[in-house]
Design a protein around this motif. Structure first.
Motif, PDB file in Angstrom:
ATOM      1  N   HIS A  63       0.822  -1.096  -0.029  1.00 33.81           N
ATOM      2  CA  HIS A  63       0.005  -0.026  -0.008  1.00 33.81           C
ATOM      3  C   HIS A  63       0.922   1.208  -0.004  1.00 33.81           C
ATOM      4  CE1 HIS A  63       0.323  -0.562   4.358  1.00 33.81           C
ATOM      5  NE2 HIS A  63       0.253   0.852   4.521  1.00 33.81           N
ATOM      6  N   ASP A  64       2.011   1.170   0.543  1.00 27.86           N
ATOM      7  CA  ASP A  64       2.997   2.248   0.638  1.00 27.86           C
ATOM      8  C   ASP A  64       3.350   2.696  -0.924  1.00 27.86           C
ATOM      9  OD1 ASP A  64       3.001   2.573   3.225  1.00 27.86           O
ATOM     10  OD2 ASP A  64       4.754   1.464   3.560  1.00 27.86           O
ATOM     11  N   LEU A  65       3.686   1.750  -1.760  1.00 25.06           N
ATOM     12  CA  LEU A  65       4.014   1.773  -2.984  1.00 25.06           C
ATOM     13  C   LEU A  65       2.980   2.246  -3.776  1.00 25.06           C
ATOM     14  CD1 LEU A  65       6.224  -1.382  -3.499  1.00 25.06           C
ATOM     15  CD2 LEU A  65       7.149   0.984  -3.167  1.00 25.06           C
ATOM     16  N   ILE A  66       1.613   1.841  -3.586  1.00 26.88           N
ATOM     17  CA  ILE A  66       0.343   2.355  -4.297  1.00 26.88           C
ATOM     18  C   ILE A  66       0.358   3.703  -4.082  1.00 26.88           C
ATOM     19  CG2 ILE A  66      -2.091   2.000  -4.505  1.00 26.88           C
ATOM     20  CD1 ILE A  66      -1.361  -1.068  -3.987  1.00 26.88           C
ATOM     21  N   TYR A  67       0.212   3.981  -2.856  1.00 26.20           N
ATOM     22  CA  TYR A  67       0.270   5.487  -2.557  1.00 26.20           C
ATOM     23  C   TYR A  67       1.152   6.359  -3.041  1.00 26.20           C
ATOM     24  CZ  TYR A  67      -3.538   4.038   0.900  1.00 26.20           C
ATOM     25  OH  TYR A  67      -4.493   3.628   1.663  1.00 26.20           O
ATOM     26  N   ALA A  68       2.583   5.886  -2.986  1.00 33.26           N
ATOM     27  CA  ALA A  68       3.576   6.721  -3.674  1.00 33.26           C
ATOM     28  C   ALA A  68       3.318   6.816  -5.392  1.00 33.26           C
ATOM     29  CB  ALA A  68       4.679   5.821  -3.577  1.00 33.26           C
ATOM     30  N   ALA A  69       2.764   5.931  -5.736  1.00 28.72           N
ATOM     31  CA  ALA A  69       2.341   6.009  -7.232  1.00 28.72           C
ATOM     32  C   ALA A  69       1.398   7.017  -7.532  1.00 28.72           C
ATOM     33  CB  ALA A  69       2.105   4.713  -8.028  1.00 28.72           C
ATOM     34  N   ILE A  70       0.144   6.912  -6.717  1.00 28.97           N
ATOM     35  CA  ILE A  70      -1.140   7.676  -7.016  1.00 28.97           C
ATOM     36  C   ILE A  70      -0.521   9.337  -6.745  1.00 28.97           C
ATOM     37  CG2 ILE A  70      -3.115   8.654  -5.835  1.00 28.97           C
ATOM     38  CD1 ILE A  70      -3.595   5.317  -5.375  1.00 28.97           C
ATOM     39  N   PHE A  71       0.300   9.401  -5.538  1.00 34.04           N
ATOM     40  CA  PHE A  71       0.786  10.982  -5.237  1.00 34.04           C
ATOM     41  C   PHE A  71       1.827  11.355  -6.305  1.00 34.04           C
ATOM     42  CE2 PHE A  71      -2.164  10.249  -2.057  1.00 34.04           C
ATOM     43  CZ  PHE A  71      -2.475  11.293  -1.543  1.00 34.04           C
ATOM     44  N   ALA A  72       2.545  10.607  -6.925  1.00 32.19           N
ATOM     45  CA  ALA A  72       3.649  10.928  -7.973  1.00 32.19           C
ATOM     46  C   ALA A  72       2.727  11.255  -9.152  1.00 32.19           C
ATOM     47  CB  ALA A  72       4.666   9.795  -8.177  1.00 32.19           C
ATOM     48  N   ALA A  73       1.609  10.517  -9.359  1.00 34.18           N
ATOM     49  CA  ALA A  73       0.831  10.750 -10.628  1.00 34.18           C
ATOM     50  C   ALA A  73       0.120  12.289 -10.422  1.00 34.18           C
ATOM     51  CB  ALA A  73      -0.242   9.671 -10.813  1.00 34.18           C
ATOM     52  N   LEU A  74      -0.475  12.429  -9.129  1.00 33.63           N
ATOM     53  CA  LEU A  74      -0.951  13.804  -8.779  1.00 33.63           C
ATOM     54  C   LEU A  74      -0.142  14.841  -9.067  1.00 33.63           C
ATOM     55  CD1 LEU A  74      -3.436  15.322  -7.504  1.00 33.63           C
ATOM     56  CD2 LEU A  74      -2.223  15.166  -5.272  1.00 33.63           C
ATOM     57  N   ILE A  75       1.018  14.670  -8.430  1.00 31.51           N
ATOM     58  CA  ILE A  75       1.890  15.876  -8.639  1.00 31.51           C
ATOM     59  C   ILE A  75       2.101  16.047  -9.794  1.00 31.51           C
ATOM     60  CG2 ILE A  75       4.274  16.640  -8.031  1.00 31.51           C
ATOM     61  CD1 ILE A  75       4.067  14.942  -5.619  1.00 31.51           C
ATOM     62  N   SER A  76       2.457  15.050 -11.000  1.00 25.02           N
ATOM     63  CA  SER A  76       2.702  15.037 -12.256  1.00 25.02           C
ATOM     64  C   SER A  76       1.601  15.552 -13.189  1.00 25.02           C
ATOM     65  CB  SER A  76       3.150  13.558 -12.915  1.00 25.02           C
ATOM     66  OG  SER A  76       4.413  13.047 -12.197  1.00 25.02           O
ATOM     67  N   ALA A  77       0.401  15.303 -12.818  1.00 28.56           N
ATOM     68  CA  ALA A  77      -0.603  15.800 -13.310  1.00 28.56           C
ATOM     69  C   ALA A  77      -1.034  17.295 -13.172  1.00 28.56           C
ATOM     70  CB  ALA A  77      -2.020  15.130 -12.875  1.00 28.56           C
ATOM     71  N   LEU A  78      -0.319  17.904 -12.011  1.00 29.24           N
ATOM     72  CA  LEU A  78      -0.459  19.208 -11.725  1.00 29.24           C
ATOM     73  C   LEU A  78       0.497  19.804 -12.435  1.00 29.24           C
ATOM     74  CD1 LEU A  78      -1.413  19.158  -8.041  1.00 29.24           C
ATOM     75  CD2 LEU A  78      -3.039  20.024  -9.907  1.00 29.24           C
TER      76      LEU A  78
END
Length: 182
Positions: free
Chosen positions: A6-21
């Motif tokens: 779940h740590d890796l999943i959250y990392a991927a989700i938030f890296a994607a959020l920052i990238s999308a911004l």
């Protein structure tokens, strides 16, 4: 410490959020540093994730950019961006997100969370980004402060209030539904 899935999943989700911004990127004619929505994503990362998860998210984001994926402001990527005038701000994101996460406490107090965002999301990022800008461009530290921090302060303060409000709302909803992120 063992990294959980779940740590890796959250990392991927938030890296994607920052990238999308990165879509929110406004170049300014007097500075190599654009106005970017990515700092809002960094603040949200710190607001919602544990320090370790925040670090993983930002490291993932930086590694994606380092290999050339267009995840940085203006849909840019590559080592040239990381080693160039904007690199200090990018590395500041790592330290800043961790500091926000550490400083948020329970994440339920508006002013404590806002203070963590001000410290980690603005002050830490500027403390790393401005000297880096000075060194990489050969300009004085005073001029780097003038072109690399002062034009962004008002927008960053607005982002603090947005991230704090969103962070509180999301944390309350997650707790209501008994979902634990950090």
């Amino acid at each position: 410490m063992k990294t959980q899935l779940h740590d890796l999943i959250y990392a991927a989700i938030f890296a994607a959020l920052i990238s999308a911004l990165a879509i929110i990127s406004i170049p300014l004619p007097f500075t190599p540093v654009p106005v970017s929505g990515q700092s809002l994503g960094v603040m949200l990362t710190g607001c919602l994730l544990a320090p370790r998860q925040s670090a993983l998210a930002i490291i993932t984001f930086l590694l994606l950019g380092a290999i050339g994926l267009p995840v940085f402001a203006g849909f840019s990527g590559g080592l040239g961006i990381i080693l160039g005038p904007r690199g200090g701000y990018l590395f500041g994101y790592l330290v800043g997100a961790i500091m926000i996460s550490v400083g948020k406490g329970s994440g339920q107090n508006f002013w404590q969370l806002a203070s963590a965002n001000l410290f980690g999301g603005i002050l830490i990022v500027y403390l790393i980004g401005v000297p880096w800008l000075s060194v990489t461009t050969g300009i004085s530290l005073d001029k780097a402060l003038y072109i690399g921090a002062l034009p962004f302060i008002l927008g960053d303060i607005i982002k603090v209030f947005i991230a704090t409000s969103l962070g509180l709302t999301i944390n309350k909803r997650l707790q209501k539904n008994r979902i634990k992120i950090s």
